[in-house]
Design a protein around this motif. Sequence first.
Motif, PDB file in Angstrom:
ATOM      1  N   LEU A   1      -3.987  13.240  -6.167  1.00 16.30           N
ATOM      2  CA  LEU A   1      -4.306  14.647  -6.413  1.00 16.30           C
ATOM      3  C   LEU A   1      -4.142  15.601  -5.228  1.00 16.30           C
ATOM      4  O   LEU A   1      -3.985  16.795  -5.439  1.00 16.30           O
ATOM      5  CB  LEU A   1      -5.740  14.764  -6.940  1.00 16.30           C
ATOM      6  CG  LEU A   1      -6.018  14.127  -8.298  1.00 16.30           C
ATOM      7  CD1 LEU A   1      -7.478  14.297  -8.670  1.00 16.30           C
ATOM      8  CD2 LEU A   1      -5.109  14.706  -9.368  1.00 16.30           C
ATOM      9  N   LEU A   2      -4.199  15.108  -4.001  1.00 17.86           N
ATOM     10  CA  LEU A   2      -4.267  16.042  -2.886  1.00 17.86           C
ATOM     11  C   LEU A   2      -3.041  16.175  -1.994  1.00 17.86           C
ATOM     12  O   LEU A   2      -2.779  17.258  -1.497  1.00 17.86           O
ATOM     13  CB  LEU A   2      -5.468  15.708  -1.987  1.00 17.86           C
ATOM     14  CG  LEU A   2      -6.842  15.888  -2.613  1.00 17.86           C
ATOM     15  CD1 LEU A   2      -7.916  15.632  -1.572  1.00 17.86           C
ATOM     16  CD2 LEU A   2      -7.021  17.251  -3.238  1.00 17.86           C
ATOM     17  N   PRO A   3      -2.292  15.142  -1.716  1.00 22.21           N
ATOM     18  CA  PRO A   3      -1.325  15.260  -0.626  1.00 22.21           C
ATOM     19  C   PRO A   3      -0.119  16.136  -0.926  1.00 22.21           C
ATOM     20  O   PRO A   3       0.202  16.423  -2.067  1.00 22.21           O
ATOM     21  CB  PRO A   3      -0.881  13.822  -0.378  1.00 22.21           C
ATOM     22  CG  PRO A   3      -1.143  13.123  -1.644  1.00 22.21           C
ATOM     23  CD  PRO A   3      -2.285  13.836  -2.312  1.00 22.21           C
TER      24      PRO A   3
ATOM     25  N   VAL B   1       3.554  15.258 -11.059  1.00 22.58           N
ATOM     26  CA  VAL B   1       3.474  15.730 -12.448  1.00 22.58           C
ATOM     27  C   VAL B   1       2.113  16.380 -12.698  1.00 22.58           C
ATOM     28  O   VAL B   1       2.022  17.429 -13.332  1.00 22.58           O
ATOM     29  CB  VAL B   1       3.704  14.563 -13.442  1.00 22.58           C
ATOM     30  CG1 VAL B   1       3.466  15.008 -14.870  1.00 22.58           C
ATOM     31  CG2 VAL B   1       5.099  13.990 -13.277  1.00 22.58           C
ATOM     32  N   LEU B   2       1.044  15.778 -12.165  1.00 22.36           N
ATOM     33  CA  LEU B   2      -0.314  16.271 -12.424  1.00 22.36           C
ATOM     34  C   LEU B   2      -0.693  17.517 -11.628  1.00 22.36           C
ATOM     35  O   LEU B   2      -1.301  18.440 -12.172  1.00 22.36           O
ATOM     36  CB  LEU B   2      -1.339  15.174 -12.102  1.00 22.36           C
ATOM     37  CG  LEU B   2      -1.402  13.990 -13.030  1.00 22.36           C
ATOM     38  CD1 LEU B   2      -2.394  12.959 -12.508  1.00 22.36           C
ATOM     39  CD2 LEU B   2      -1.800  14.444 -14.430  1.00 22.36           C
TER      40      LEU B   2
ATOM     41  N   GLY C   1       0.814  -1.205   0.000  1.00 18.49           N
ATOM     42  CA  GLY C   1       0.000   0.000   0.000  1.00 18.49           C
ATOM     43  C   GLY C   1       0.852   1.263   0.000  1.00 18.49           C
ATOM     44  O   GLY C   1       0.566   2.220  -0.726  1.00 18.49           O
ATOM     45  N   ALA C   2       1.908   1.261   0.808  1.00 16.25           N
ATOM     46  CA  ALA C   2       2.802   2.421   0.854  1.00 16.25           C
ATOM     47  C   ALA C   2       3.503   2.625  -0.492  1.00 16.25           C
ATOM     48  O   ALA C   2       3.664   3.766  -0.945  1.00 16.25           O
ATOM     49  CB  ALA C   2       3.830   2.259   1.970  1.00 16.25           C
ATOM     50  N   LEU C   3       3.880   1.530  -1.151  1.00 17.20           N
ATOM     51  CA  LEU C   3       4.494   1.648  -2.481  1.00 17.20           C
ATOM     52  C   LEU C   3       3.515   2.252  -3.485  1.00 17.20           C
ATOM     53  O   LEU C   3       3.886   3.088  -4.309  1.00 17.20           O
ATOM     54  CB  LEU C   3       4.975   0.281  -2.974  1.00 17.20           C
ATOM     55  CG  LEU C   3       6.204  -0.284  -2.273  1.00 17.20           C
ATOM     56  CD1 LEU C   3       6.470  -1.714  -2.723  1.00 17.20           C
ATOM     57  CD2 LEU C   3       7.413   0.598  -2.507  1.00 17.20           C
ATOM     58  N   THR C   4       2.259   1.835  -3.397  1.00 16.82           N
ATOM     59  CA  THR C   4       1.235   2.404  -4.279  1.00 16.82           C
ATOM     60  C   THR C   4       1.068   3.896  -3.995  1.00 16.82           C
ATOM     61  O   THR C   4       0.940   4.703  -4.914  1.00 16.82           O
ATOM     62  CB  THR C   4      -0.105   1.669  -4.106  1.00 16.82           C
ATOM     63  OG1 THR C   4       0.095   0.290  -4.416  1.00 16.82           O
ATOM     64  CG2 THR C   4      -1.181   2.240  -5.009  1.00 16.82           C
ATOM     65  N   GLY C   5       1.081   4.264  -2.711  1.00 21.07           N
ATOM     66  CA  GLY C   5       1.014   5.679  -2.343  1.00 21.07           C
ATOM     67  C   GLY C   5       2.196   6.456  -2.898  1.00 21.07           C
ATOM     68  O   GLY C   5       2.038   7.587  -3.372  1.00 21.07           O
ATOM     69  N   LEU C   6       3.376   5.849  -2.871  1.00 20.67           N
ATOM     70  CA  LEU C   6       4.575   6.498  -3.407  1.00 20.67           C
ATOM     71  C   LEU C   6       4.452   6.711  -4.914  1.00 20.67           C
ATOM     72  O   LEU C   6       4.759   7.793  -5.420  1.00 20.67           O
ATOM     73  CB  LEU C   6       5.819   5.669  -3.089  1.00 20.67           C
ATOM     74  CG  LEU C   6       7.143   6.207  -3.619  1.00 20.67           C
ATOM     75  CD1 LEU C   6       7.447   7.574  -3.022  1.00 20.67           C
ATOM     76  CD2 LEU C   6       8.268   5.224  -3.316  1.00 20.67           C
ATOM     77  N   VAL C   7       3.967   5.699  -5.622  1.00 24.46           N
ATOM     78  CA  VAL C   7       3.770   5.838  -7.072  1.00 24.46           C
ATOM     79  C   VAL C   7       2.738   6.932  -7.353  1.00 24.46           C
ATOM     80  O   VAL C   7       2.933   7.768  -8.244  1.00 24.46           O
ATOM     81  CB  VAL C   7       3.354   4.496  -7.710  1.00 24.46           C
ATOM     82  CG1 VAL C   7       2.904   4.680  -9.147  1.00 24.46           C
ATOM     83  CG2 VAL C   7       4.506   3.496  -7.638  1.00 24.46           C
ATOM     84  N   ALA C   8       1.647   6.956  -6.576  1.00 21.92           N
ATOM     85  CA  ALA C   8       0.639   8.002  -6.748  1.00 21.92           C
ATOM     86  C   ALA C   8       1.237   9.375  -6.474  1.00 21.92           C
ATOM     87  O   ALA C   8       0.937  10.344  -7.180  1.00 21.92           O
ATOM     88  CB  ALA C   8      -0.553   7.741  -5.832  1.00 21.92           C
ATOM     89  N   LEU C   9       2.083   9.455  -5.454  1.00 21.31           N
ATOM     90  CA  LEU C   9       2.745  10.720  -5.130  1.00 21.31           C
ATOM     91  C   LEU C   9       3.607  11.191  -6.299  1.00 21.31           C
ATOM     92  O   LEU C   9       3.564  12.358  -6.684  1.00 21.31           O
ATOM     93  CB  LEU C   9       3.602  10.560  -3.877  1.00 21.31           C
ATOM     94  CG  LEU C   9       4.457  11.756  -3.486  1.00 21.31           C
ATOM     95  CD1 LEU C   9       3.575  12.924  -3.076  1.00 21.31           C
ATOM     96  CD2 LEU C   9       5.390  11.378  -2.348  1.00 21.31           C
ATOM     97  N   LEU C  10       4.378  10.286  -6.878  1.00 18.16           N
ATOM     98  CA  LEU C  10       5.250  10.652  -7.992  1.00 18.16           C
ATOM     99  C   LEU C  10       4.448  11.060  -9.228  1.00 18.16           C
ATOM    100  O   LEU C  10       4.773  12.057  -9.877  1.00 18.16           O
ATOM    101  CB  LEU C  10       6.200   9.495  -8.322  1.00 18.16           C
ATOM    102  CG  LEU C  10       7.209   9.149  -7.221  1.00 18.16           C
ATOM    103  CD1 LEU C  10       7.995   7.903  -7.579  1.00 18.16           C
ATOM    104  CD2 LEU C  10       8.118  10.323  -6.922  1.00 18.16           C
ATOM    105  N   LEU C  11       3.398  10.308  -9.544  1.00 18.66           N
ATOM    106  CA  LEU C  11       2.546  10.694 -10.676  1.00 18.66           C
ATOM    107  C   LEU C  11       1.821  12.005 -10.383  1.00 18.66           C
ATOM    108  O   LEU C  11       1.677  12.859 -11.257  1.00 18.66           O
ATOM    109  CB  LEU C  11       1.533   9.592 -10.986  1.00 18.66           C
ATOM    110  CG  LEU C  11       2.096   8.308 -11.568  1.00 18.66           C
ATOM    111  CD1 LEU C  11       0.991   7.241 -11.680  1.00 18.66           C
ATOM    112  CD2 LEU C  11       2.731   8.555 -12.925  1.00 18.66           C
ATOM    113  N   GLY C  12       1.384  12.140  -9.140  1.00 19.49           N
ATOM    114  CA  GLY C  12       0.709  13.376  -8.740  1.00 19.49           C
ATOM    115  C   GLY C  12       1.613  14.586  -8.812  1.00 19.49           C
ATOM    116  O   GLY C  12       1.158  15.701  -9.075  1.00 19.49           O
TER     117      GLY C  12
END
Length: 177
Positions: free
Chosen positions: A112-114, A31-32, A18-29
């Motif tokens: 999108l938010l953090p 950019v977005l 889950g933390a890895l998924t959060g990290l990937v979302a953070l990195l993609l985010g």
Amino acid sequence: MWRGGARWWFSAGEVIGGALTGLVALLLGAVLRPLLPRPVTLAVVAVAAVLLAAHDAGRLSFRLPQNARQVPQLVVFDGRSGPLQFGVEMGTGLRTYMTSALPHLALLTALLLPLGWQALVVGAAFGAGRAAMALTRLVHQPPEGWDSTYATREQPIRAALWVVALAAVLLVAVAGS
């Protein structure tokens, strides 16, 4: 029945996944988020929260992206690497069917938010939630009765999880302001 500490390695793997998924979302985010004004990201998450909650309540019907495969309820492993690897796969949310739309809201929130570390917390919380489901089944006596016990309490549990999730999204949104 789980052997040795396999259940704990599996649970740790879910939190790590889950933390890895959060990290990937953070990195993609990363950019977005600069491309989208803050009010737009807040509106997207708010609308998504309403739609996903309506989906879980049975008010709206639409397909959510997921890997709709079932995994046997009791997975038995020896050693540490098997349960840890399987837990990481489950913790990412990419391994199996999800019975709720909450993970989609968590992912969108992390995307999108953090501000940074919050994405890791959102992801780890998702993994911990998946681990909690497996661990509560294991401690239930008898373990086979967990399904019927859960079925009688499913609606209040789902409602409570949505209240907690929406409060967490609101906290992340306010913290990012």
